[in-house]
Scaffold this motif. Structure first.
Motif, PDB file in Angstrom:
ATOM      1  N   GLY A 106      -3.370  22.588   5.765  1.00 19.56           N
ATOM      2  CA  GLY A 106      -3.515  21.894   4.492  1.00 19.56           C
ATOM      3  C   GLY A 106      -4.298  20.599   4.596  1.00 19.56           C
ATOM      4  N   ILE A 107      -4.233  19.810   3.515  1.00 21.60           N
ATOM      5  CA  ILE A 107      -4.875  18.505   3.455  1.00 21.60           C
ATOM      6  C   ILE A 107      -3.850  17.482   3.920  1.00 21.60           C
ATOM      7  N   GLY A 108      -4.045  16.964   5.085  1.00 19.88           N
ATOM      8  CA  GLY A 108      -3.048  16.028   5.587  1.00 19.88           C
ATOM      9  C   GLY A 108      -3.512  15.294   6.824  1.00 19.88           C
ATOM     10  N   LEU A 109      -2.817  14.201   7.126  1.00 20.51           N
ATOM     11  CA  LEU A 109      -3.139  13.352   8.266  1.00 20.51           C
ATOM     12  C   LEU A 109      -1.906  13.163   9.145  1.00 20.51           C
ATOM     13  N   LYS A 110      -2.151  13.155  10.440  1.00 20.56           N
ATOM     14  CA  LYS A 110      -1.104  12.914  11.429  1.00 20.56           C
ATOM     15  C   LYS A 110      -1.406  11.573  12.095  1.00 20.56           C
ATOM     16  N   PHE A 111      -0.514  10.607  11.944  1.00 22.61           N
ATOM     17  CA  PHE A 111      -0.711   9.258  12.462  1.00 22.61           C
ATOM     18  C   PHE A 111      -0.018   9.150  13.819  1.00 22.61           C
ATOM     19  N   ASP A 112      -0.829   8.974  14.867  1.00 26.12           N
ATOM     20  CA  ASP A 112      -0.302   8.964  16.231  1.00 26.12           C
ATOM     21  C   ASP A 112      -0.054   7.519  16.667  1.00 26.12           C
ATOM     22  N   THR A 113       1.162   7.060  16.439  1.00 27.24           N
ATOM     23  CA  THR A 113       1.589   5.717  16.852  1.00 27.24           C
ATOM     24  C   THR A 113       2.649   5.900  17.928  1.00 27.24           C
TER      25      THR A 113
END
Length: 286
Positions: free
Chosen positions: A110-117
């Motif tokens: 899908g349309i999405g972001l994964k924030f790697d903190t």
């Protein structure tokens, strides 16, 4: 943070701002790639309110991470439309320009972001409104390490084990040397000139602890002495004392965090919390 959220804050800086709306994975991937996937970037704001979710992300485009040097930042405000999933938890991550993230990636579908903190969280939605970038000219903000210092000096010889013992005794602290989880090592048995990997610990704590002040490296080469020291336990007194000792050395540079001090500047900082003059002059722009 602007009380009305990040979108208005950016618009005030850039009056003729336009936005783009991304509603497919190909364009989202292209945008991430154009911005180096925000590797070593930052998340400076997360505004989650009844008006919707807004996230400000960015990265440094000019400058270094050395305190007081000129820096240019590029930031975008992201607003998901038709939000379907948002896994961020406030207690796991707090936004700040001063802490680097590993990057931003696409979600699996899908349309999405994964924030790697330090903790990974995701956002999926129908589309994402992305503002034109906000460019900020500033200076790198200083930060000080509470556990590490790195010393460079023109001392002709490496300080001996007995030197450290005698110096600490001037502060009424009785110390000895040990390696990890060992008993006391008599000073004449400590390797010289390279005692990298050894610890300093107060005599009454050696039997109760495994570590102490850790010598990460001790190197004398081409007339330059380099020493790295890390506080390996909760004894802040030892770390504070060794900082005071090295601040008295002549022709010495001490690096703590991203700040470089000479001995006199470091002594002043330890006493009054005052940064070197070159940094104090620009504090009003942080």
């Amino acid at each position: 943070m602007h009380p009305s959220g990040c979108k208005r804050n950016i618009q005030e800086t850039l009056p003729h701002i336009t936005e783009m709306n991304i509603n497919n994975r190909t364009d989202l991937e292209k945008w991430l790639d154009q911005n180096q996937w925000f590797e070593e970037g930052f998340i400076s704001e997360i505004n989650d309110s009844k008006n919707g979710l807004e996230i400000v992300v960015g990265y440094q485009t000019v400058g270094t991470y050395v305190a007081g040097e000129k820096q240019e930042l590029k930031e975008f405000c992201l607003k998901p439309i038709g939000l379907m999933n948002w896994t961020h938890e406030k207690e796991q991550f707090s936004p700040t320009k001063e802490s680097c993230i590993n990057g931003i990636d696409l979600t699996d579908k899908g349309i999405g972001l994964k924030f790697d903190t330090e903790s990974v969280f995701e956002m999926t939605c129908e589309s994402i409104e992305i503002s034109e970038p906000k460019i900020t000219q500033t200076y790198t903000k200083p930060w000080i390490s509470n556990s590490e210092i790195y010393i460079t000096s023109t001392l002709k010889e490496v300080p001996t084990a007995i030197y450290w013992i005698e110096k600490f005794s001037e502060y009424d602290i009785k110390i000895g040397f040990r390696y990890f989880a060992s008993e006391l090592i008599k000073y004449e048995k400590v390797p010289y000139p390279n005692y990298s990997g050894y610890f300093i610990q107060t005599l009454n704590k050696i039997s109760e602890t495994q570590k102490g002040l850790f010598f990460k490296f001790v190197v004398l080469k081409n007339g330059e002495l380099r020493i790295g020291i890390e506080n390996g336990d909760e004894n802040k007194e030892l770390f504070k004392t060794i900082q005071s000792i090295v601040s008295d050395w002549s022709n010495t540079t001490i690096n703590s965090g991203n700040v470089k001090f000479n001995g006199g500047e470091f002594k002043e900082f330890l006493k009054n919390g005052k940064y070197p003059e070159r940094i104090e002059k620009i504090k009003n722009v942080w």
